[in-house]
Design a protein around this motif. Structure first.
Motif, PDB file in Angstrom:
ATOM      1  N   THR A  70      11.916  78.635  81.620  1.00  0.00           N
ATOM      2  CA  THR A  70      10.930  77.756  82.187  1.00  0.00           C
ATOM      3  C   THR A  70      11.615  77.296  83.537  1.00  0.00           C
ATOM      4  O   THR A  70      13.001  77.552  83.835  1.00  0.00           O
ATOM      5  CB  THR A  70      10.647  76.053  81.501  1.00  0.00           C
ATOM      6  N   VAL A  71      10.670  77.019  84.566  1.00  0.00           N
ATOM      7  CA  VAL A  71      11.072  76.541  86.078  1.00  0.00           C
ATOM      8  C   VAL A  71      11.050  75.188  86.068  1.00  0.00           C
ATOM      9  O   VAL A  71       9.918  74.462  85.788  1.00  0.00           O
ATOM     10  CB  VAL A  71      10.221  77.479  86.835  1.00  0.00           C
ATOM     11  N   VAL A  72      12.060  74.410  86.277  1.00  0.00           N
ATOM     12  CA  VAL A  72      12.189  72.917  86.626  1.00  0.00           C
ATOM     13  C   VAL A  72      12.691  72.946  88.306  1.00  0.00           C
ATOM     14  O   VAL A  72      13.811  73.332  88.306  1.00  0.00           O
ATOM     15  CB  VAL A  72      13.086  72.379  85.719  1.00  0.00           C
ATOM     16  N   ASP A  73      11.662  72.218  88.787  1.00  0.00           N
ATOM     17  CA  ASP A  73      11.925  72.050  90.369  1.00  0.00           C
ATOM     18  C   ASP A  73      12.235  73.362  90.998  1.00  0.00           C
ATOM     19  O   ASP A  73      13.272  73.225  91.900  1.00  0.00           O
ATOM     20  CB  ASP A  73      13.155  70.844  90.575  1.00  0.00           C
ATOM     21  N   GLY A  74      11.836  74.451  90.664  1.00  0.00           N
ATOM     22  CA  GLY A  74      12.139  75.658  91.311  1.00  0.00           C
ATOM     23  C   GLY A  74      13.446  76.387  90.695  1.00  0.00           C
ATOM     24  O   GLY A  74      13.716  77.395  91.113  1.00  0.00           O
ATOM     25  N   ILE A  75      14.082  75.774  89.972  1.00  0.00           N
ATOM     26  CA  ILE A  75      15.098  76.457  89.188  1.00  0.00           C
ATOM     27  C   ILE A  75      14.610  77.094  87.732  1.00  0.00           C
ATOM     28  O   ILE A  75      14.282  76.403  86.754  1.00  0.00           O
ATOM     29  CB  ILE A  75      16.195  75.303  88.839  1.00  0.00           C
ATOM     30  N   LEU A  76      15.283  78.287  87.521  1.00  0.00           N
ATOM     31  CA  LEU A  76      14.883  78.842  86.383  1.00  0.00           C
ATOM     32  C   LEU A  76      16.157  78.440  85.545  1.00  0.00           C
ATOM     33  O   LEU A  76      17.083  78.447  85.687  1.00  0.00           O
ATOM     34  CB  LEU A  76      14.847  80.427  86.490  1.00  0.00           C
ATOM     35  N   LEU A  77      15.437  77.995  84.250  1.00  0.00           N
ATOM     36  CA  LEU A  77      16.443  78.004  83.044  1.00  0.00           C
ATOM     37  C   LEU A  77      17.028  79.032  82.169  1.00  0.00           C
ATOM     38  O   LEU A  77      16.006  79.865  81.880  1.00  0.00           O
ATOM     39  CB  LEU A  77      15.978  76.585  82.252  1.00  0.00           C
ATOM     40  N   ASP A  78      18.064  79.299  81.937  1.00  0.00           N
ATOM     41  CA  ASP A  78      18.579  80.500  81.197  1.00  0.00           C
ATOM     42  C   ASP A  78      19.540  79.926  80.047  1.00  0.00           C
ATOM     43  O   ASP A  78      19.952  78.845  80.231  1.00  0.00           O
ATOM     44  CB  ASP A  78      19.630  81.327  82.300  1.00  0.00           C
ATOM     45  N   ASP A  79      19.900  80.844  79.290  1.00  0.00           N
ATOM     46  CA  ASP A  79      21.088  80.655  78.187  1.00  0.00           C
ATOM     47  C   ASP A  79      22.163  81.186  78.445  1.00  0.00           C
ATOM     48  O   ASP A  79      23.247  80.883  77.779  1.00  0.00           O
ATOM     49  CB  ASP A  79      20.325  80.838  77.078  1.00  0.00           C
TER      50      ASP A  79
END
Length: 195
Positions: A70-79
């Motif tokens: 998902t993208v939060v405040d323009g930041i892609l979340l990764d694992d």
């Protein structure tokens, strides 16, 4: 004290250090001889692109309760999928060619920083059986930080320059070459890729 005796507190690090000393095993030498590093030219290229060394800027590891991809405040979340993918690409071989390795972030908690999550100078491949040492062993953490500085002249802006640790290993594997495949991959970087 024998290990069969019941103790109130059993410290894994203390036991490990005692065994390492008594057996003469040097974990630093194991890490140095088995870790895989990208060519310094990859980091230099990424710096020249204005990305502060990140293969893909604006990506960080998802925290507890956050959903990966998902993208939060323009930041892609990764694992760690993207950090793993980009380091292997920076090494110049398909991901499937690396068996039994884990990508490790050299600076603890830097995986949560969108500036440093995919910074190639902050990533190393370590055999899975040894990888946890990068997060849980101060000696290993120190030698990895200094090795990154030695190879790339890099450390996070918010940190102090690493100091060469005592008993620093001299048996490091050579970084992978800056191949045509790596050069082509760098020129084709795209943010449309999915995690």
């Amino acid at each position: 004290m024998p290990y069969g005796v019941i103790m109130e507190i059993i410290e894994a690090d203390k036991i490990l250090n005692e065994v390492l000393i008594s057996t003469g095993i040097n974990l630093g030498h194991l890490i140095a001889a088995t870790s895989l590093w990208s060519a310094p030219e990859v980091h230099d290229y990424l710096l020249a692109c204005g990305d502060r060394g990140a293969w893909r800027p604006n990506v960080r590891r998802a925290k507890a309760g956050e959903k990966r991809r998902t993208v939060v405040d323009g930041i892609l979340l990764d694992d760690n999928t993207l950090a793993n993918k980009y380091l292997k690409t920076a090494l110049g071989l398909p991901s499937k060619n690396f068996i039994g390795f884990e990508v490790c972030h050299i600076w603890k908690s830097s995986c949560y920083d969108p500036v440093y999550h995919t910074t190639i100078a902050n990533l190393v491949l370590i055999p899975r059986a040894l990888a946890a040492l990068s997060d849980h062993n101060c000696t290993i953490s120190s030698i990895l930080k200094y090795r990154s500085f030695e190879l790339y002249g890099w450390f996070p802006e918010c940190e102090n320059q690493p100091i060469k640790p005592e008993n620093y290993p001299d048996n490091w594997t050579e970084p992978f070459a800056f191949s045509k495949r790596v050069s082509t991959s760098l020129s084709k970087r795209s943010w449309s890729e999915q995690a």
